[in-house]
Structure formats: structure tokens, C-alpha cells
Design an enzyme around this catalytic site. Structure first.
Site, mmCIF file in Angstrom:
data_model
loop_
_atom_site.group_PDB
_atom_site.id
_atom_site.type_symbol
_atom_site.label_atom_id
_atom_site.label_comp_id
_atom_site.label_asym_id
_atom_site.label_seq_id
_atom_site.Cartn_x
_atom_site.Cartn_y
_atom_site.Cartn_z
ATOM 1 N N CYS B 86 -0.520 -56.234 21.946
ATOM 2 C CA CYS B 86 0.514 -57.029 21.276
ATOM 3 C C CYS B 86 1.383 -57.745 22.309
ATOM 4 O O CYS B 86 0.910 -58.673 22.959
ATOM 5 C CB CYS B 86 1.332 -56.127 20.341
ATOM 6 S SG CYS B 86 2.236 -57.061 19.105
ATOM 7 N N HIS B 203 -2.850 -52.859 17.085
ATOM 8 C CA HIS B 203 -2.268 -51.687 17.760
ATOM 9 C C HIS B 203 -3.154 -50.447 17.628
ATOM 10 O O HIS B 203 -3.000 -49.695 16.665
ATOM 11 C CB HIS B 203 -0.910 -51.365 17.142
ATOM 12 C CG HIS B 203 0.170 -52.339 17.465
ATOM 13 N ND1 HIS B 203 1.018 -52.180 18.539
ATOM 14 C CD2 HIS B 203 0.546 -53.491 16.862
ATOM 15 C CE1 HIS B 203 1.870 -53.191 18.582
ATOM 16 N NE2 HIS B 203 1.611 -54.003 17.574
ATOM 17 N N GLU B 205 -2.830 -47.721 19.138
ATOM 18 C CA GLU B 205 -2.010 -46.498 19.204
ATOM 19 C C GLU B 205 -1.450 -46.118 17.844
ATOM 20 O O GLU B 205 -0.990 -45.000 17.644
ATOM 21 C CB GLU B 205 -0.895 -46.658 20.252
ATOM 22 C CG GLU B 205 0.338 -47.448 19.819
ATOM 23 C CD GLU B 205 0.141 -48.965 19.862
ATOM 24 O OE1 GLU B 205 -1.010 -49.409 20.045
ATOM 25 O OE2 GLU B 205 1.134 -49.687 19.686
#
Lengths: 743, 233
Positions: B86, B203, B205
Site C-alpha cells: 500500500c 494488504h 497482513e
């Protein structure tokens, strides 16, 4: 700005002070105030800071409970014990007026302010929620306000990295020109690390931290304490400009500072900026305080003491540091590239002394500005409009012929549709704790390292409160509690925003008192004390006051995230059941408003004993793993609730076949609203176990039908009322809000 | 394996990366403060999401001048693995570590939601546990993710298989409708020619645990670990 030579009647009036209040100021000081002192009194005695009208009424709220660690009013936010040595700190605040004239900055600074209230108590903010109300979407100004407000909350929350995990967005012409923008922030802190907003210990140093001071937001607290008029846009300089990046640095530095144990207390410079933060911390610490404003970092030339004291420049904090620990504190500020300036010290005695270099700019007894500020017992009268609007003759409401098309019309009402256009603009996942995405009955954030999670819900129904403030107040609390119960959480405590018109109008004050009484009653019965909140009066546009709108932010605790419950249907063949039984009413319903353009009738009645039993039953059923979904029956009635159960999970739409055995009018059956009802689904093998819990708690359970198929069909005594493909229901519901913004 | 997550002022997915690497993937991880002089001892450097320096100008435009970026450059030149997620991707573009640039999303709105990604190149240090064409469900959250490159650059990216992820629907089809931000060629992630620097808008994560809605993000972290083990052997 130039200092006026003389304080005359006009100047006093411009400061929102009455003649009696000015006399009282002279009495307190034993002399005439100077211009700076006049400004200080005016903001500290404003409704916004002093709660001078609401205080006596707010005393009706229950504020004590076994798990309440910080009670309402003690600090900048309340705190509840959530076990494992942790406390949840949470509070909701309004930023209605700034958002009415500058929606983006108004909403953004609203979010910024409430976030600071949470982290100045030592808590790491983990979630935001917003409760928004606007005029009709067909109006271009309302769309502009919606777009700006959502953009502002998004800008701030996304940048600082706190997820906005849910909320509510509501449209009604009553909010035309005076939108309601209420933002809630939740944080977590170790119980023994809660920081107080107090200035104590003679000689401790007062630090000013963060952005420099400018003329922006001058007199914002006074601005918030009067009605909006056609000329309000001229008050635009009273709206502040936000800097979420600065706040992110403040947040991280503050939490690091608290870890290092050099802090005595701290407070955000919110409404009334430097004035309120210094005065209120001194007042809580029963100390005096002395500051030299020539040391305050400034961004503009030639500011007079009055302007420095009243500025509401954003992203500034007051930190009281232990004597001898100043260098340690400075090092942490420097690590985060923050400007921190020592501007004064805590003193013995009770004086608020403001110096400007060698000169004294103001000297006022601390308590005169806080606990000894004027309090008024406002007059109240039952509003004249009430008798007229409560009467609803159903024979005046034509029964629609084509219920299928009415059903679709209801599903595309701005108050029913998917709010994904709003919440997809919010980063609702940062922090990787959001285990229930926006759109469910309540938002849920887990607590890493434990099995626990916190649930949050914001609720309030201005129409109900307009028609019956007492029941409406009760319902706001009960529905918020029911919503957190539906996800499997035990309701713990509430915060609130009370949005009303002008308190000196006896009819408005009657609405306010009755709403508070209703809320207090529900809070007592449901054992969810009030931990704090905010009162926003003067919500009026040139057409009159907004509907009385108390908004409740409910905090709930899930002990084990393996028993998280969601609202959507999951398995073909599951039974669909209605848990609880409340009397259906079209009074104040979305159906009456959206389809028949009426705001009339008696809202549904709420029986708190039944409500309590219902919530207990639902929680037990979830904890025992007996049910596969739970969804509160609310706006739009049973038909809309069932539709939501079918389409809320976009990845897996599910139909249902429902047969209702009711004798009322078809529109009442489908769209009538009732309290204390939850739609659940369960496998038929669990039905008997479920029935046992239901019997023990003395509530009712009705089997309505089964999950399955590609359609939602609702029948009355086997006669079809509605039959729609779930794909069509989904498309209508999903795209209606964004269609207002497509070019 | 030891990961390093850079903390720029304004980073806000730094802890999320730390959690996904440490608690979910079980690897060693430390934060690297942006003022750090020395970044030796790491096998993979992560530039996390967020709003570095507030991103008031253009995303990543200030962070590229952060002194730590010189160290990251040296690290990458030595062949170390670098992942920008990002805002991290935006910084890598601004710093010229990866080709192309970011524009604002086509609808001019911030957008946060789960999307589907198609793995275009499984033969990289970041995707070696994926199959070609595999569909991953991973969230996005950005305002400036509308990837752009000149026609020449795009054709080089295509020829050299540097396009790693593209936005697609549940079935893996690539259509304008499911391209959430208007990215050229539906590009969601690219790597450099050498193949040791990856930039991606989604993302990973945020999607490493089923309780968060998907575990697909784990494939990326685990692929990195797998390739690092291979290199170390």
C-alpha cells in the site's frame, strides 16, 4: 484583533453572557473583568463547556456499577473494567455545527477531538464509530454534507490508522441544514495505567505540545452554543482545520510518555483550547495554575492574549510533567519530531494566573470557571404538537395493493439500504482486530492475546423521540443493548450524545428531560451505567429544532470469540424463528415516513422486563452454540429484517420461506415496528434445547419458516404477500445509496 | 528468518505486519525506526501501509527522501528482499525502485474492502507457494491505487513477467467492473526486473487469520520464508 477599550453591553452580549452572568463575574473578581477575562468566562460558562442547562437533568443517569472504573464527568472519558487487567475507555462526541458549515473539516476535527480524549487517558484507540444524520438525500445540499462529512471522518481515521468499524447513517428532513455528526472512539488501557486529566503537585511543569496556535477556531465553544442561522456561514473561521498526521505523532508520543512514568496528568486542548485544558486540569487537581502565554508557540503574528487563550487550533495538548523529569519528557517529544514548550507550573492556592511576559493578562479563581459556574433549572412544558401527531388513524393510511413493489421501495429507502458507500470509504480493517465487518447489528473488535472481543453499537431514533421522548429514550438504550447481544456480547455500559434544540425553549427542554428520564430508566433496568458523553443543544435551522435525537453508544463484552454470532442465514433447512414478542406499531415507522410521508402515531412500547429476559435468552442460546444467526428486528419491521438476514452476507445469499400466523393488516405485519424481537435461525435438532431456555426465561419463540432457495417468500396464513428473488433484493439494497452519487 | 518493518512517522500498518509475521507466520521480526543508521542482519525489509509524513503532498513523495531509504536501496542492491504494501508500494514507486506511478482511484474515493487477486507469476520470491492463476482474497484500503505506466513500461512489465497480481472477480476473470481503482491492466502488484522488490496495493497482513475473513495473505509471507531458506542453503 485589537483589544476593545471598554467592555460595554454589546460586547457582553456578543460573548453570549447575560446581564446577570456579567454581574456574577464582577462579584467573583471584585472588579470589572478585562477583555481577556471576559473571553475566558464566556467560553467556560458557555453551554458547551459548562453544561449549565443539562447538568441537573444529567444527574438522573445511573453512573455506578461494579465494572465502572472511571465515572461520568470525572475525566475526559469513562472507563469500564473488561477483565484480564484491562479497561475499555470510550466516549462519543458531537461536531454538528462545524459540520453544518464546513462538513469535511467539521467532521474530521470531530473525529480528531474524540480520539485525543481517549489517548490522553493513556488508552490506545482501537476503533471509531460514527452516527450521522442528514436531511433528505434528494436535496443537493444534503448530499454535499454527507459526502463532506464521510470524507472528513475517513480522512482523519484512515490517516491516523484507527479503524472506523461501523455506525449509522440516517436521513430525515428534520436534519436539513443541521446535520448530526456524532463520533465514538474506543480505546484499551491497562487498568493501572489510566492517566488523569489533572494538574497536581506544586512546581510540576505545564508543557504545551503539538501544533502551534493560530486564530483558527476562535470561540468555537461559543459558536457551538447558539442556533445556526442563514448567516452562520460567516462563522466559518470558527471551524478548525485538522492535521491527522500531527495527531498520529501526538498519539504515539503520548503513549510512550505514559510508559516512562513522567506524567502527572494530561488533557486535550479541545473546545476552548488552552483555557479549558489549563483550568479544568487545575480544578480536578484542586490546585492553582500559572502560565505565561508569551511562551506559547504561535503560527500567526500579533495575536493578543484573548486570541491565544480562546484559539481552538487543533492537535494541541497540555501535559503536566513531574518536576525534574522535564528533559526525559522532551526527549520523547523530540523523537517524534514534536514541538513541546514548558509554559507554566502548578501552584498552590486556587488561582488561574495568565501572564504575558511581565504583565498579568488574567487572574481568576479556578473553581469560578468550573464547579462554581452558573447552573440553570430550565423551564419545561409539554410541547403542543404532541397530542396532534400521536393520533394515527389507520383508515387514513391506504393499504398498498402491490406489496412486492412496496417491499422493494422500502429496501431502497436511504435509511434501509446498504451503507457500504459510506463504510468502504473508511479503513475499517487497520489494526487487524475487526472480526465483524460493518453492516451487522454491532461492530466487533478482538483483543489480541486474549479470547475476548468488544462489541459496539450506536443507536437512536429521532422520530420515536419526537413522538414520545420518554419511550424513544428507553428504546435507544434497549436497542443498542439488543444489538450487542445479537453478536454474542454482554452489554456493559453506555456513552451518549444528546442532540437537541435550544434549551431555553421550554418545549425543547421538556423533550430533553423526558428523553434522559427514559434512557436512565432503561440503563438502570439493563444494568448499563452511563460513563459519559456529550450534550449538543442549539441544533436548529431557520425552520426550527431538529427532532430530539439522543444517540447511545453501547459497549459489550464477548468472553470467547469462538461464540461470535452474525445476523445472516447460514444453512439451507435451518429453522427461522422469532424470539420475543412486542406489539407492532406503524407509529413513527420508516414505512409510514418513506411510503406515506407521515411522521405520526405512537411508537412501539417497550417493556423493559421483557427486554431483559429476551436479551438473557439470546445470549444464553449463543453461548450454548444453539443458534446460527441473530438479527434485531428494527427499522422497516419484520419483512426488512428477514430480507437482511438473506442478503447481508454478500458471499453467500440465502433465501427463506416464511409463513406468518397473524391477523393484522398486511402492511402492519410486514413493516410494523416492534421492540424486544430478534430473528434467529437454528438447526431443527436444537429447537427443543432452545425452547427450554426460552421457557426458563419466560419469553416466547415462534417458528416462522425455513432457510433455503433462491427467493424470500413471506406468506400470511399460507397466502403469499411477498415473493422476491434474493438476487434482486440484494441488488436493490446494495446499489441504492451509491446511485445518488453517480454522475 | 528475520524481517524488518520500517516505521516512518505516519506508518499505521507497521504493527499489523509485525503481528502477521511474528504471531501468525512465526518468524522473527523487528521494527526499524526511520532515523536508524544501520539495518544489517535482516533477510527481508517491509515498507508498511499508512500515511507516511501525512502524505499531504502526494503519497510517498516525502518518504522517498527519508534517510532510511538510502539504506533500503543498498539492501536491495545486495539482493535483499523488499516488500512495499500500500503506502509502502507508493513509496517504492516514488523512490524509483519500481516502475510506474499511482493516480487517485477512478471514483475519487478512498476504498476499503475485500477484493480478489489473480496470481500472474508464481515464480517469484513472494509467490512461490501459489499456483499460476490462483485466486486470493485479500483486502485493499487506499485512495491512490490507480496504477499507471507508459505503454513501453507496461509492455516490458508484461514481457518480463513483472506483473505479479491483477484484480479479478471470484472466478478469476478480469473485467473493468471488478477493477476497484482503475489500475492500468488491472495491476495490483509488480516487481522489479531482478525480482527481489515487490510492491502491492492489497494488504496481505490483514488476511492471515480465518477470523479476519481470509488466510490467503499467509501465502505471501510463507513464500518469502521459503525462498529465503532456499537462498540460505
Amino acid at each position: 484583533m485589537k483589544e476593545p477599550v471598554k467592555i460595554d453591553k454589546d460586547l457582553i452580549k456578543v460573548h453570549g453572557l447575560t446581564d446577570e452572568e456579567y454581574e456574577k463575574i464582577k462579584e467573583v473578581l471584585g472588579r470589572e473583568p478585562n477583555f481577556t477575562e471576559l473571553g475566558i468566562f464566556s467560553v467556560m460558562w458557555s453551554e458547551h463547556c459548562s453544561y449549565k442547562s443539562s447538568k441537573p437533568v444529567l444527574r438522573k443517569f445511573p453512573t455506578q456499577g461494579d465494572n465502572i472504573l472511571v465515572r461520568a464527568g470525572e475525566e475526559n472519558a469513562g472507563a469500564a473494567d473488561i477483565g484480564d487487567g484491562f479497561a475499555a475507555v470510550f466516549k462519543m462526541e458531537s461536531h454538528n455545527h462545524p459540520s453544518a458549515i464546513e462538513p469535511f473539516q467539521g467532521a474530521a476535527t470531530g473525529a480528531g477531538g474524540i480520539i485525543r480524549d481517549i489517548f490522553t487517558m493513556g488508552a490506545r484507540p482501537i476503533a471509531l464509530m460514527d452516527s450521522l444524520r442528514f436531511g433528505c438525500l434528494s436535496d443537493a445540499r444534503s448530499r454535499y454534507l454527507l459526502k463532506g462529512v464521510v470524507g472528513g471522518v475517513a480522512f482523519y481515521g484512515n490517516c491516523i490508522g484507527i479503524p472506523t468499524v461501523g455506525g449509522e447513517t440516517f436521513f430525515d428532513k428534520t436534519y436539513q441544514g443541521n446535520p448530526l455528526v456524532n463520533v465514538l472512539c474506543l480505546g484499551i488501557v491497562k487498568k493501572d495505567k489510566i492517566v488523569k486529566a489533572q494538574a497536581k503537585g506544586e512546581g510540576n511543569t505545564i508543557f504545551y505540545v503539538g501544533s502551534s496556535t493560530g486564530r483558527d477556531g476562535l470561540g468555537g465553544a461559543s459558536f457551538a452554543s447558539r442556533e445556526l442561522t442563514d448567516e452562520s456561514h460567516e462563522d466559518r473561521p470558527a471551524v478548525q482545520i485538522c492535521d491527522p498526521f500531527m495527531e498520529k505523532l501526538l498519539l504515539e508520543a503520548t503513549l510512550e510518555l505514559i510508559e516512562s512514568a513522567v506524567v502527572v496528568g494530561m488533557q486535550d486542548m479541545g473546545a476552548a483550547g488552552l483555557t479549558s485544558s489549563t483550568v479544568e486540569t487545575a480544578s480536578r487537581g484542586n490546585s492553582g495554575i500559572e502560565i505565561d502565554i508569551s511562551l506559547v508557540p504561535r503560527r500567526e503574528e500579533g495575536m493578543i492574549p484573548y486570541e491565544v487563550m480562546l484559539s481552538e487550533s487543533q492537535e494541541r495538548m497540555l501535559v503536566i510533567v513531574k518536576k525534574g523529569k522535564e528533559e526525559e519528557a522532551k526527549k520523547i517529544f523530540e523523537k517524534w519530531d514534536l514541538h513541546a514548550a514548558p509554559i507554566g507550573r502548578v501552584t498552590s492556592g486556587n488561582s488561574f494566573l495568565v501572564k504575558d511576559g511581565g504583565k498579568i493578562a488574567a487572574e481568576i479563581p479556578v473553581k469560578a470557571l468550573t464547579t462554581d459556574a452558573p447552573v440553570y433549572l430550565r423551564e419545561k412544558t409539554k410541547p403542543e404538537y404532541l397530542d396532534g401527531v400521536r393520533n394515527l388513524d389507520l383508515s387514513d393510511v391506504p393499504l398498498p395493493e402491490d406489496l412486492n413493489s412496496i417491499f422493494l421501495k422500502m429496501l431502497s429507502s436511504p435509511n434501509i439500504v446498504s451503507k457500504s458507500w459510506v463504510f468502504e470509504q473508511y479503513d475499517h480493517m487497520v489494526g487487524t482486530n475487526t472480526i465483524l465487518l460493518p453492516g451487522a447489528d454491532a461492530a466487533v473488535v478482538r483483543m489480541k492475546g486474549t479470547k475476548k472481543a468488544l462489541a459496539l453499537s450506536c443507536d437512536g431514533n429521532g422520530r420515536y423521540c419526537y413522538l414520545d421522548p420518554y419511550e424513544g429514550g428507553k428504546i435507544a438504550v434497549a436497542e443498542a443493548a439488543r444489538n450487542v447481544v445479537c453478536v454474542g456480547a454482554k452489554p456493559l455500559a453506555i456513552t451518549n450524545c444528546l442532540n437537541f434544540g435550544t434549551p431555553t425553549d421550554p418545549e425543547i427542554f421538556w423533550q430533553f428531560s423526558r428523553c434522559v428520564e427514559g434512557m436512565a430508566e432503561a440503563c438502570k433496568e439493563l444494568k448499563t451505567p452511563v460513563t459519559g458523553g456529550n450534550v449538543s443543544f442549539y441544533n436548529e435551522n431557520p425552520q426550527g429544532a431538529v427532532d430530539p435525537t439522543p444517540v447511545v453508544g453501547m459497549l459489550g463484552l464477548i468472553e470467547d470469540i469462538d461464540y461470535l454470532c452474525t445476523p445472516w442465514f447460514k444453512k439451507e433447512g435451518d429453522l427461522v424463528c422469532l424470539l420475543g414478542e412486542g406489539e407492532k406499531s406503524l407509529g413513527g415507522s420508516e414505512y409510514l415516513y418513506h411510503v406515506h410521508n407521515l411522521k405520526k402515531g405512537q411508537p412501539p412500547k417497550l417493556n423493559l422486563h421483557l427486554e431483559k429476559a429476551l436479551q438473557k435468552t439470546c445470549l444464553e442460546a449463543i453461548k450454548k452454540g444453539l443458534i446460527n444467526s441473530a438479527h434485531d428486528v428494527s427499522d422497516g419491521g419484520l419483512a426488512i429484517t428477514l430480507a437482511e438476514c438473506c442478503i447481508l452476507n454478500e458471499e453467500n445469499l440465502m433465501g427463506a420461506d416464511i409463513n406468518l400466523k397473524e391477523s393484522e393488516r398486511e402492511d402492519v405485519i410486514l413493516f410494523g415496528e416492534a421492540e424486544s424481537q430478534i430473528i434467529i435461525s437454528c438447526s431443527s435438532s436444537n429447537l427443543n434445547k432452545l425452547k427450554k431456555i426460552v421457557r426458563e426465561n419466560k419469553v416466547t419463540l415462534k417458528v416462522l419458516g425455513r432457510v433455503g432457495g433462491e427467493k424470500l417468500t413471506i406468506k400470511k396464513e399460507e397466502k403469499p404477500l411477498i415473493s422476491q428473488s434474493i438476487q434482486e433484493l440484494y441488488t436493490t439494497w446494495k446499489n441504492s445509496l451509491s446511485s445518488y452519487f453517480e454522475m | 528468518m528475520r524481517f524488518g518493518v520500517i516505521m516512518f512517522p505516519g506508518s499505521n500498518c507497521d504493527y499489523d505486519c509485525w503481528w502477521a509475521i511474528k504471531e501468525v507466520t512465526g518468524e522473527e521480526v523487528d521494527f526499524i525506526w526511520h532515523k536508524e543508521e544501520n539495518i544489517t542482519g535482516f533477510d527481508c525489509i517491509v515498507l508498511p501501509g499508512g500515511f507516511s509524513y501525512g502524505d499531504y503532498l502526494r503519497t510517498g513523495a516525502i518518504a522517498r527522501f527519508s534517510p532510511i531509504m538510502k539504506k533500503v536501496k543498498e539492501f536491495a542492491e545486495r539482493g535483499g528482499l523488499v516488500v512495499g504494501i500500500c503506502n509502502g508500494f507508493q513509496i517504492l514507486l516514488e523512490a524509483g525502485f519500481l516502475p510506474g506511478a499511482m493516480r487517485k482511484n477512478k471514483h475519487l474515493l478512498f476504498i476499503c474492502k475485500y477484493i480478489h487477486l489473480r496470481v500472474e507469476n508464481p515464480h517469484t520470491a513472494f509467490t512461490n507457494l501459489c499456483k499460476k492463476g490462483q485466486i486470493l482474497r485479500i483486502p485493499i484500503a487506499h485512495f491512490e491505487g490507480n496504477y499507471y505506466a507508459t505503454p513501453d513500461t507496461l509492455s516490458t512489465l508484461q514481457k518480463k513477467s513483472q506483473i505479479i497480481f491483477r484484480y479479478c472477480n471470484k472466478e478469476g476473470e478480469i473485467t473493468d467492473e471488478v477493477n476497484p481503482n482503475g489500475s492500468l491492466d488491472a495491476i495490483a502488484g509488480v516487481c522489479n526486473e531482478r525480482g527481489n522488490i515487490l510492491g502491492m496495493m492489497p494488504h496481505p497482513e490483514r488476511s492471515c487469520e480465518s477470523i479476519l475473513g481470509s488466510e490467503d495473505g499467509k501465502l505471501i509471507w510463507k513464500s518469502i520464508v521459503t525462498s529465503l531458506k532456499r537462498i540460505k542453503k
